[in-house]
Design a protein around this motif. Structure first.
Motif, PDB file in Angstrom:
ATOM      1  N   PHE A 148       0.850  -1.185   0.000  1.00  0.00           N
ATOM      2  CA  PHE A 148       0.000   0.000   0.000  1.00  0.00           C
ATOM      3  C   PHE A 148       0.900   1.254   0.000  1.00  0.00           C
ATOM      4  CE2 PHE A 148      -4.160  -1.783   0.640  1.00  0.00           C
ATOM      5  CZ  PHE A 148      -3.938  -3.003   1.247  1.00  0.00           C
ATOM      6  N   GLU A 149       0.466   2.210  -0.743  1.00  0.00           N
ATOM      7  CA  GLU A 149       1.101   3.547  -0.719  1.00  0.00           C
ATOM      8  C   GLU A 149       0.056   4.533  -0.208  1.00  0.00           C
ATOM      9  OE1 GLU A 149       4.181   2.945  -4.476  1.00  0.00           O
ATOM     10  OE2 GLU A 149       2.492   4.318  -4.648  1.00  0.00           O
ATOM     11  N   ILE A 150       0.285   5.047   1.002  1.00  0.00           N
ATOM     12  CA  ILE A 150      -0.718   5.874   1.680  1.00  0.00           C
ATOM     13  C   ILE A 150      -0.094   7.250   2.005  1.00  0.00           C
ATOM     14  CG2 ILE A 150      -2.267   6.045   3.648  1.00  0.00           C
ATOM     15  CD1 ILE A 150      -2.118   2.993   3.892  1.00  0.00           C
ATOM     16  N   SER A 151      -0.855   8.230   1.621  1.00  0.00           N
ATOM     17  CA  SER A 151      -0.372   9.591   1.882  1.00  0.00           C
ATOM     18  C   SER A 151      -0.413   9.880   3.384  1.00  0.00           C
ATOM     19  CB  SER A 151      -1.217  10.621   1.125  1.00  0.00           C
ATOM     20  OG  SER A 151      -0.835  11.937   1.491  1.00  0.00           O
ATOM     21  N   ASP A 209       2.763   9.606   9.742  1.00  0.00           N
ATOM     22  CA  ASP A 209       3.844  10.595   9.731  1.00  0.00           C
ATOM     23  C   ASP A 209       4.998   9.947   8.991  1.00  0.00           C
ATOM     24  OD1 ASP A 209       5.659  12.489  12.310  1.00  0.00           O
ATOM     25  OD2 ASP A 209       5.665  12.582  10.111  1.00  0.00           O
ATOM     26  N   ARG A 210       5.138  10.421   7.720  1.00  0.00           N
ATOM     27  CA  ARG A 210       6.173   9.799   6.893  1.00  0.00           C
ATOM     28  C   ARG A 210       7.563  10.026   7.493  1.00  0.00           C
ATOM     29  NH1 ARG A 210       9.918  10.721   3.312  1.00  0.00           N
ATOM     30  NH2 ARG A 210       9.689  12.949   3.681  1.00  0.00           N
ATOM     31  N   GLU A 211       7.722  11.210   8.132  1.00  0.00           N
ATOM     32  CA  GLU A 211       9.042  11.510   8.702  1.00  0.00           C
ATOM     33  C   GLU A 211       9.345  10.607   9.880  1.00  0.00           C
ATOM     34  OE1 GLU A 211       6.789  13.664   7.781  1.00  0.00           O
ATOM     35  OE2 GLU A 211       7.820  14.712   6.151  1.00  0.00           O
ATOM     36  N   LEU A 241       2.960   8.080   1.651  1.00  0.00           N
ATOM     37  CA  LEU A 241       3.191   9.124   0.652  1.00  0.00           C
ATOM     38  C   LEU A 241       2.821  10.489   1.246  1.00  0.00           C
ATOM     39  CD1 LEU A 241       1.701   7.343  -2.483  1.00  0.00           C
ATOM     40  CD2 LEU A 241       4.078   7.395  -1.731  1.00  0.00           C
ATOM     41  N   ASP A 242       3.279  11.360   0.543  1.00  0.00           N
ATOM     42  CA  ASP A 242       3.088  12.735   1.054  1.00  0.00           C
ATOM     43  C   ASP A 242       2.051  13.476   0.228  1.00  0.00           C
ATOM     44  OD1 ASP A 242       5.166  15.613   1.614  1.00  0.00           O
ATOM     45  OD2 ASP A 242       3.699  14.664   2.934  1.00  0.00           O
ATOM     46  N   VAL A 243       1.442  14.468   0.676  1.00  0.00           N
ATOM     47  CA  VAL A 243       0.654  15.510   0.027  1.00  0.00           C
ATOM     48  C   VAL A 243      -0.790  15.100  -0.219  1.00  0.00           C
ATOM     49  CG1 VAL A 243       0.450  17.047  -1.948  1.00  0.00           C
ATOM     50  CG2 VAL A 243       2.699  16.545  -1.021  1.00  0.00           C
ATOM     51  N   ASN A 244      -1.037  14.053  -1.071  1.00  0.00           N
ATOM     52  CA  ASN A 244      -2.402  13.762  -1.510  1.00  0.00           C
ATOM     53  C   ASN A 244      -3.267  13.411  -0.310  1.00  0.00           C
ATOM     54  OD1 ASN A 244      -4.511  13.347  -3.246  1.00  0.00           O
ATOM     55  ND2 ASN A 244      -3.979  11.220  -3.632  1.00  0.00           N
ATOM     56  N   ASP A 245      -4.252  14.239  -0.103  1.00  0.00           N
ATOM     57  CA  ASP A 245      -5.040  14.050   1.109  1.00  0.00           C
ATOM     58  C   ASP A 245      -6.515  13.810   0.825  1.00  0.00           C
ATOM     59  OD1 ASP A 245      -5.506  16.527   0.150  1.00  0.00           O
ATOM     60  OD2 ASP A 245      -5.275  17.574   2.032  1.00  0.00           O
ATOM     61  N   ASN A 246      -6.921  13.511  -0.445  1.00  0.00           N
ATOM     62  CA  ASN A 246      -8.314  13.211  -0.793  1.00  0.00           C
ATOM     63  C   ASN A 246      -8.380  11.877  -1.548  1.00  0.00           C
ATOM     64  OD1 ASN A 246     -10.031  15.673  -0.048  1.00  0.00           O
ATOM     65  ND2 ASN A 246      -8.283  16.587  -1.106  1.00  0.00           N
ATOM     66  N   GLY A 334      -2.580   7.197  -4.147  1.00  0.00           N
ATOM     67  CA  GLY A 334      -2.778   5.905  -3.497  1.00  0.00           C
ATOM     68  C   GLY A 334      -4.025   5.816  -2.681  1.00  0.00           C
ATOM     69  N   LEU A 335      -4.849   6.914  -2.684  1.00  0.00           N
ATOM     70  CA  LEU A 335      -6.100   6.836  -1.943  1.00  0.00           C
ATOM     71  C   LEU A 335      -7.128   6.056  -2.774  1.00  0.00           C
ATOM     72  CD1 LEU A 335      -6.311  10.481  -0.550  1.00  0.00           C
ATOM     73  CD2 LEU A 335      -5.417   8.429   0.556  1.00  0.00           C
ATOM     74  N   THR A 336      -7.931   5.219  -2.082  1.00  0.00           N
ATOM     75  CA  THR A 336      -8.872   4.336  -2.813  1.00  0.00           C
ATOM     76  C   THR A 336     -10.248   4.411  -2.186  1.00  0.00           C
ATOM     77  OG1 THR A 336      -8.392   2.426  -1.407  1.00  0.00           O
ATOM     78  CG2 THR A 336      -7.048   2.707  -3.397  1.00  0.00           C
ATOM     79  N   ASP A 337     -11.179   3.948  -2.985  1.00  0.00           N
ATOM     80  CA  ASP A 337     -12.544   3.742  -2.515  1.00  0.00           C
ATOM     81  C   ASP A 337     -13.039   2.429  -3.168  1.00  0.00           C
ATOM     82  OD1 ASP A 337     -14.900   4.057  -1.207  1.00  0.00           O
ATOM     83  OD2 ASP A 337     -15.732   5.523  -2.634  1.00  0.00           O
TER      84      ASP A 337
END
Length: 815
Positions: A148-151, A209-211, A241-246, A334-337
């Motif tokens: 999984f790649e999750i923001s 928290d990716r960091e 992952l970073d940024v994409n939040d929707n 990487g966000l899914t529904d």
């Protein structure tokens, strides 16, 4: 462990039908003349071969003898037969290894059904064996790991679909729970679809928290509910992952579609749609099936850009009637529904009925009554609804009919009386047709041979046979051949010919003819004589080899044809041994004078009895002739003084047969005007003294042999004979020939109007003779007998014809 499913009362559960059809089925079984039943057993899977399933004889209240006499057997339409019947024990046992997962998959309850058939009378019992599951399979994942790649901006509560584990077991042994390894960010949430199948989602409960932690490693554990419990594990790798939040969002939580089975590839099914509130590349959504390794991926495909779902493989309604797909929409971050697509399959009439023979008799007796059962046929159609409704019929015209007894079962019976002599074999075509559009059908040909019974008697082509045979045949000669036909076959058509008893002229008919019992050849048993038997009528019976035998009679008329086997017999003039017969012709006789007439007969018939008369020898051929047809002897010229007194004629009488037969008669003719002239001519004939002496000697010798007691009497008789003979010698010491005279007019017309009788006496010492003339007699033949006193006496015998050409002139002496 074998388990019989009981009713509430604890008895074995029997099911004939359900609801209001129960009594209808009982009535149907009654009129069809055989018994049906239904019994159900329950056993676990993976039982060893030979393990008992149940005591079928006891459960069906059947005697072991009934199982053997009825030839009990199991009939199953499946390619693998899992159960076998041990008729000697009445036990139903496992024949092949049973794997519930292989047999039924995830279908519950799992069972297979077969039929047990008994004959004489026919019984049909339906047996269902339910297979219960054991925990022999662990939950498994199709993949070893998930990525999984999750923001990091993923909102709390974000859901991430996880691949489902599969457990081939069912019920309590099936998949029970999922467990997620301990972590701070995710929790596990479980769901069940409409079919009760569980799947899990990973829900974000704490922001990423990716960091702090760019990658997370988790484990998803699936466990079943069996004992002992089994489990399966898959690794989950999460890249933050970073940024994409929707995340993308589907506009429908459930999509529904209908597609027809056997649709070609790329057929459109439906379109799913998800939107993403992000902008740019983070708003680009791709679609894919949640469970990429599912078998559904072989049947359907989804366009990852447009969300169009289409047909990819072969869809068969008979395998699955409905499919449920889970579609994921994922953005670039990487966000899914997830959404659910339910696809229902519409049935088409793509399966023809299948006919299988449960029981069949290929031979039937021609005397079988209408309604006799020949076979039982099972018909199945894998389609549903009207497409799966099947009706059976017989193609063409035949004395048979087919009717339904139970669902999917048909009985083939006779519809009328059979006659093997008319039709000995039938090829019956049974056609099964479903109610689909267009309808599909299947055919099966049944060959039925009609067995013969002895219902036809042998028949002759004629009511009366006539044959001819020439008399004097050889015994054993063939007269004629009788032939009878029997339309039956084999032993029933084997014909024996029998001579019927009847007496002919006091003798059995078998003494005249015989009949070959197998070939019907009539043979003459003896040599026939036309003069004794002209026609033979007898009866011959033709009898077949059936049981009971049938027969018919025919009259045979045997006509005996005449053969020229009898010579003519001369009735007149009569000739006796030792006597001389003479006809007297005066010298004054004119031409055509009737001397005498030869009378002869022939006992043959037809042309064999036609007689002709010829003069064979004559002292003077120029003086006499014989009538060819009437046998009259007449003069052909004037008698002269130069003609000899003694004339000897030899007349031959011939018949008209081939070859001809003949008889000869010698006629002595005296040509003279007075009797003394005749006497002087015939007086030199020797007397028959030697003949008399020889006769006496042989009589004495014969009597001496017979008995010694007769010797004395014989001597006395001989002495008396000798004494009388000597006395007569003293008185008459001379010999006098006798000349018989036959006037021709006594048998026909002639020139002599009267009959003369003479008595002649001569002494030994004188040439003088005393002649006594007696006029007016009515007799026609004169013979001199030496035992008389010299009187010529009449002999009127028409038998003992002398055929020798030179009969001695009879000379007798008067002493």
């Amino acid at each position: 462990m074998v388990r019989i499913i009981p009713l509430r009362t604890g008895w074995i559960k029997w099911r004939y039908c359900v609801g209001q059809n129960f009594f209808n089925l009982i009535f149907l079984c009654y009129i069809c003349h055989f018994v049906t039943g239904h019994i159900r057993y329950s056993i676990p899977e993976e039982m060893k071969k030979g393990s008992p399933i149940g005591n079928i004889a006891q459960d069906l209240s059947l005697d072991l003898k009934r199982l053997r006499s009825g030839r009990a057997r199991i009939v199953s339409g499946e390619s693998i037969q899992y159960a076998e019947l041990k008729s000697d024990k009445g036990i139903l046992a496992v024949k092949e290894r049973i794997d519930r997962e292989q047999l039924c998959g995830d279908t519950t309850p799992c069972s297979f059904t077969f039929e047990m058939i008994l004959e004489n009378p026919m019984e049909l019992h339906q047996i269902t064996v339910e297979i219960t599951d054991i925990n022999d399979n662990s939950p498994t994942f199709k993949r070893d790991s998930m990525h999984f790649e999750i923001s990091e901006t993923a909102a709390t509560g974000a859901r991430f679909s996880l691949i489902s584990a599969e457990d081939l077991d069912v019920g309590m042994n099936g998949l029970r729970d999922y467990f997620l390894s301990e972590n701070d960010n995710f929790i596990l949430k479980q769901h069940s679809n409409a079919e009760g199948k569980k799947y899990a989602e990973m829900v974000l409960q704490k922001g990423l928290d990716r960091e702090a932690n760019p990658n997370l490693s988790l484990k998803l554990i699936a466990v079943d509910g069996g004992t002992p419990q089994r489990s399966g594990t898959v690794n989950i790798n999460v890249a933050v992952l970073d940024v994409n939040d929707n995340a993308p969002v589907f506009n429908q939580s459930v999509y529904k579609a209908v597609v027809t089975e056997m649709s070609p590839k790329d057929t459109y099914v439906t379109t799913v749609n998800a939107s993403d509130a992000d902008f740019g590349s983070n708003a680009i959504v791709t679609y894919y099936f949640s469970d990429l390794d599912s078998a559904l991926g072989d049947l359907f495909s989804v366009d990852e850009k447009t969300g169009v779902i289409s047909v990819k493989g072969d869809i068969d309604y008979e395998k699955d009637k409905k499919y449920e797909l889970r579609i994921d929409a994922k953005d670039q971050g990487g966000l899914t529904d997830s959404s659910k697509v339910i696809i229902e399959i519409a049935d088409i009439n793509d399966n023809a009925p299948v006919l299988s023979v449960t029981s069949f008799t290929s031979h039937i007796s021609e005397d079988s009554p209408p309604g006799t059962t020949i076979g039982i046929i099972n018909v199945k159609d894998l389609d549903s609804g009207d497409n799966g409704q099947v009706s059976c019929r017989i193609e063409g015209t035949a004395p048979f009919k087919i009717k339904s007894n139970l669902r999917n079962y048909y009985t083939l019976t006779t519809d009328s009386v059979l006659d093997r002599e008319t039709v000995s074999e039938y090829n019956i075509t049974v056609v099964a047709t479903d109610n689909g559009t267009p309808p599909l059908s299947a055919k099966r040909i049944f060959n039925i041979k009609v067995s013969d019974v002895n219902d036809n008697a042998p028949l002759f082509s004629k009511s009366v046979y006539s044959a001819f045979i020439t008399e004097n045949n050889s015994p054993g000669v063939s007269v004629l051949t009788l032939k009878a036909n029997d339309p039956d076959e084999s032993q029933n058509a084997r014909i024996s010919y029998i001579l019927e008893g009847k007496n002919i002229a006091g003798s059995s008919v078998s003494e005249y003819v015989s009949v070959n019992v197998e070939t019907g050849v009539v043979l003459a048993a003896r040599s026939f004589d036309y003069e004794q038997l002209k026609e033979l009528v007898f009866v011959v019976k033709a009898q077949d080899g059936g049981s009971p035998p049938l027969s018919s009679n025919v009259t045979v008329k045997l006509i005996i044809q005449d053969q020229n086997d009898n010579p003519p017999q001369v009735l007149y003039p009569v000739q006796t041994g030792g006597s001389m017969v003479a006809e007297m012709v005066p010298r004054s006789a004119d031409v055509g004078y009737l001397v005498t007439k030869v009378v002869a007969v022939d006992v043959d018939s037809g042309q064999n009895a036609w007689l002709s008369y010829k003069l064979q020898k004559a002292t003077d051929r120029a003086l006499f002739e014989v009538g060819l047809q009437n046998g009259e002897i007449r003069t052909i010229r004037q008698v002269t003084d130069k003609d000899a007194v003694k004339q000897r004629l030899t007349v031959i009488v011939e018949d008209n047969g081939q070859p001809s037969r003949s008889a000869t008669v010698i006629i002595n003719v005296a040509v003279a005007d007075s009797f003394p002239e005749v006497l002087s001519e015939f007086s030199d004939f020797p007397h028959d003294k030697e003949y008399n002496d020889n006769l006496t000697f042989y009589l004495v010798l014969a009597l001496a042999v017979v008995s010694f007691l007769f010797i004395t009497c014989l001597v006395v008789i001989i002495s008396v004979k000798i004494y009388r003979w000597r006395q007569s010698r003293i008185l008459y010491h001379s010999s006098l020939p006798v000349i018989p005279y036959y006037p021709p007019h006594t048998l026909g017309t002639g020139t002599l109007p009267h009959v003369y009788n003479y008595e002649v006496c001569r002494t030994t010492d004188s040439r003088k003779s005393d002649i006594k003339f007696d006029r007016g007699g009515s007799q026609n033949m004169l013979i001199m007998d030496p035992s008389s006193t010299g009187t010529m006496q009449r002999i009127q015998s028409e038998k003992n014809i002398l055929d020798e050409p030179d009969s001695p002139l009879e000379v007798r002496f008067i002493m």
